[in-house]
Design a protein around this motif. Structure first.
Motif, PDB file in Angstrom:
ATOM      1  N   ILE A 189       0.829  -1.213   0.000  1.00  0.00           N
ATOM      2  CA  ILE A 189       0.000   0.000   0.000  1.00  0.00           C
ATOM      3  C   ILE A 189       0.859   1.257   0.000  1.00  0.00           C
ATOM      4  CG2 ILE A 189      -1.689   1.313   1.358  1.00  0.00           C
ATOM      5  CD1 ILE A 189      -2.921  -1.323   2.199  1.00  0.00           C
ATOM      6  N   VAL A 190       2.029   1.186   0.625  1.00  0.00           N
ATOM      7  CA  VAL A 190       2.940   2.340   0.608  1.00  0.00           C
ATOM      8  C   VAL A 190       3.192   2.797  -0.830  1.00  0.00           C
ATOM      9  CG1 VAL A 190       5.315   3.069   1.049  1.00  0.00           C
ATOM     10  CG2 VAL A 190       4.067   1.820   2.804  1.00  0.00           C
ATOM     11  N   TYR A 196      -3.989   6.241  -4.603  1.00  0.00           N
ATOM     12  CA  TYR A 196      -5.069   6.549  -3.661  1.00  0.00           C
ATOM     13  C   TYR A 196      -5.322   8.050  -3.570  1.00  0.00           C
ATOM     14  CZ  TYR A 196      -6.052   1.970  -1.603  1.00  0.00           C
ATOM     15  OH  TYR A 196      -6.487   0.688  -1.403  1.00  0.00           O
ATOM     16  N   SER A 197      -4.268   8.835  -3.671  1.00  0.00           N
ATOM     17  CA  SER A 197      -4.408  10.280  -3.513  1.00  0.00           C
ATOM     18  C   SER A 197      -5.243  10.921  -4.612  1.00  0.00           C
ATOM     19  CB  SER A 197      -3.028  10.946  -3.469  1.00  0.00           C
ATOM     20  OG  SER A 197      -2.343  10.758  -4.692  1.00  0.00           O
ATOM     21  N   VAL A 223       4.176   1.168  12.546  1.00  0.00           N
ATOM     22  CA  VAL A 223       5.157   1.996  11.844  1.00  0.00           C
ATOM     23  C   VAL A 223       4.778   2.169  10.377  1.00  0.00           C
ATOM     24  CG1 VAL A 223       7.561   2.147  11.103  1.00  0.00           C
ATOM     25  CG2 VAL A 223       7.031   1.411  13.429  1.00  0.00           C
ATOM     26  N   LEU A 224       4.406   1.076   9.716  1.00  0.00           N
ATOM     27  CA  LEU A 224       4.015   1.139   8.307  1.00  0.00           C
ATOM     28  C   LEU A 224       2.744   1.975   8.131  1.00  0.00           C
ATOM     29  CD1 LEU A 224       4.713  -2.542   7.213  1.00  0.00           C
ATOM     30  CD2 LEU A 224       5.905  -0.504   6.383  1.00  0.00           C
ATOM     31  N   SER A 225       1.810   1.842   9.061  1.00  0.00           N
ATOM     32  CA  SER A 225       0.589   2.650   8.994  1.00  0.00           C
ATOM     33  C   SER A 225       0.918   4.126   9.100  1.00  0.00           C
ATOM     34  CB  SER A 225      -0.369   2.242  10.118  1.00  0.00           C
ATOM     35  OG  SER A 225      -0.710   0.886  10.020  1.00  0.00           O
ATOM     36  N   ARG A 231       2.695   9.935   4.110  1.00  0.00           N
ATOM     37  CA  ARG A 231       2.823  10.085   2.662  1.00  0.00           C
ATOM     38  C   ARG A 231       1.506  10.491   2.005  1.00  0.00           C
ATOM     39  NH1 ARG A 231       6.980   5.563   0.153  1.00  0.00           N
ATOM     40  NH2 ARG A 231       8.745   6.013   1.538  1.00  0.00           N
ATOM     41  N   ALA A 232       0.419   9.904   2.480  1.00  0.00           N
ATOM     42  CA  ALA A 232      -0.885  10.242   1.900  1.00  0.00           C
ATOM     43  C   ALA A 232      -1.300  11.662   2.262  1.00  0.00           C
ATOM     44  CB  ALA A 232      -1.941   9.246   2.362  1.00  0.00           C
TER      45      ALA A 232
END
Length: 549
Positions: A189-190, A196-197, A223-225, A231-232
């Motif tokens: 997802i990263v 997504y944006s 951390v990943l969340s 970023r989003a």
């Protein structure tokens, strides 16, 4: 009639039908406007071929979701999507992923995924090869973090099928339970954040899910969340940041209701990471800090005014204390912002008011947590906060000459706000109090040990410590404080001796600051003593240090 005339008549009729829809069912019209704006603009767009192709994509996706997956088909996709990615291969892979989602949702009886290898193959292809294939089709630089997919001419031809995949990813994310699977999927997802944006509703749903995982999942997942949230959020308009940060703050408050050695690392992570996100948006940080510090102050004022147990409980609880600690951390991080500096005074007043609300031995642990926050603010913001009275008052809240009952375990104040009635009569309680007093005094004087006014600052504390030693009959307490007292007097003597040789006036602020910097670089007796004590603490109890930090 020519084809062009027929298309024109159809577009006109379509437009009239939509106008009637707007007047008869405005809610459904608004839904179409938000989710399928191209349908409403039919006949008005200059690029009708893209719209028709998007509709074809949607139909193809719907049809493909009802087909039975085969190992041969997946093998063909896997062999070709790396070397020669195409729009057709990407569609087929996304349709295969959609088939998995239907199987999970039990919404498609025609799907046959009894073979787990097929499931694993589809997941592997999506997680490893799909994003590079999309970048290749869109002719975008794969190594760029700030890539804008809308700059690609092929974006509008692939937008529909990509949107469907993003929706299915959110469904899969909701279905995954194992941390190992979540970690792999979040890493995927990263790389999907640029896509997504471009769909505001999906991006907001993603952020909502990520914030939920940020505050209550396994460490790597958290951390990943957080990475995805940061970023989003950078790709969203600034007006959305207030809502995102508000959601994160409320999630922080919700998950700090209970504090224990097990939950403390997660709370600490939320506090530090939320502070870092606030530091990216100082304007939003000031606005939220102003509102929520004021809210905390109002709760404190009500407790002082009403003087009832219910009012006290709105202040003396973990959620309230963790909010104070968070805003202290945020102000320390953003102290260089002029607007944020104006909030230091009201926060300090709220913290000190909380400490003095119920000045009893029962709430000594709460006092210790807040005093540490004040000392941290003094050091980071470089502002004088008179914290000594709150530390030395601990010496008067309990009778240290009274014979106490024996206790097997020492009392740890790191994860508690109050002490039970039975614990107050144990020797371990007084041992912990004296240990914390010694530690807090050392922390406080370490901050000011290099200042030119240290002898005058330390004098009241020296007199009060000497008075306590004179009255106290417990040898180990006296010995503990005498060691610190020796270093304080040694530090005062050194500063006094250094001051005799200065040639500048007391009003020359710049030269005073330069003199203090020189003293700090040379080192002071208290600073050296602090480093020795800190090293001994780490060596003797590493588990406790790791637990609370």
């Amino acid at each position: 009639m020519s084809d062009s005339d027929a298309e024109g008549d159809y577009a006109t009729a379509h437009s009239d039908a939509l106008k009637r829809l707007k007047s008869k069912d405005p809610e459904f019209y608004d839904f179409l406007k938000e989710n399928d704006e191209e349908l409403l603009k039919f006949g008005e767009s200059d690029d009708e071929s893209d719209t028709r192709e998007s509709e074809d994509d949607e139909q193809t996706t719907s049809k493909s979701s009802k087909t039975v997956l085969s190992a041969a088909k997946l093998k063909f996709i896997g062999e070709n999507i790396k070397t020669s990615p195409s729009k057709k291969l990407v569609k087929e892979l996304i349709n295969a992923f959609k088939t998995i989602i239907h199987q999970i949702d039990n919404s498609n009886d025609k799907v046959d995924l009894s073979n787990n290898d097929l499931f694993n193959d589809v997941m592997k292809l999506c997680l490893v090869d799909l994003v590079p294939a999309l970048y290749s089709i869109l002719k975008l630089p794969a190594d760029s973090k700030n890539v804008d997919v809308t700059k690609s001419k092929a974006w509008y031809k692939t937008k529909t099928v990509v949107k469907q995949y993003l929706i299915d990813v959110l469904k899969m994310l909701a279905a995954l339970k194992e941390p190992s699977g979540l970690v792999l999927f979040l890493k995927h997802i990263v790389h999907l954040v640029p896509f997504y944006s471009k769909f505001m509703k999906l991006c907001r749903l993603l952020l909502k899910k990520m914030i939920t995982m940020w505050c209550c999942e396994e460490e790597t997942v958290r951390v990943l969340s957080l990475i995805i949230v940061v970023r989003a959020s950078k790709r969203l308009p600034k007006e959305y940041m207030g809502q995102i940060l508000k959601h994160m703050y409320f999630s922080y408050v919700k998950n700090t209701k209970f504090t224990s050695p097990n939950t403390w690392p997660m709370i600490n992570f939320m506090k530090r990471s939320l502070t870092e996100v606030y530091s990216l948006y100082p304007e939003a940080a000031y606005e939220h800090a102003f509102i929520y510090i004021r809210q905390l102050a109002i709760h404190l004022r009500n407790a002082i005014t009403i003087k009832k147990q219910e009012a006290y409980q709105t202040v003396y609880n973990w959620q309230y204390i963790h909010c104070l600690l968070l805003w202290a951390h945020v102000l320390c991080r953003l102290y260089d912002q002029e607007a944020v500096k104006t909030l230091v005074y009201p926060l300090v007043q709220t913290v000190t008011g909380t400490i003095t609300l119920i000045p009893t031995s029962k709430y000594i642990p709460l006092r210790i947590h807040l005093v540490k926050a004040l000392i941290q603010m003094s050091e980071k913001i470089n502002v004088f906060i008179p914290t000594i009275p709150f530390i030395l008052e601990i010496l008067t809240l309990s009778d240290y000459n009274k014979k106490m009952s024996f206790s097997v375990k020492p009392q740890d104040f790191s994860c508690s706000l109050k002490v039970g009635k039975s614990k107050l009569s144990e020797a371990a309680f007084q041992d912990s109090c004296m240990s914390e007093v010694n530690s807090l005094l050392l922390e406080y004087f370490k901050v000011y040990s290099h200042t030119i006014g240290f002898p005058e600052l330390a004098l009241p504390a020296v007199l009060q410590i000497k008075l306590f030693i004179k009255k106290c009959k417990v040898a180990k307490y006296n010995q503990l404080l005498k060691g610190l007292l020796t270093k304080i007097e040694e530090n005062s003597a050194m500063i006094t001796e250094k001051r005799r040789s200065v040639s500048f006036q007391i009003t020359d602020v710049d030269k005073i600051k330069q003199w203090e910097r020189n003293i700090q670089e040379q080192g002071t007796p208290i600073l050296k003593f602090y480093k020795e004590q800190n090293k001994e603490t780490v060596d003797s109890s590493p588990s406790k240090k790791a637990k609370c930090e």
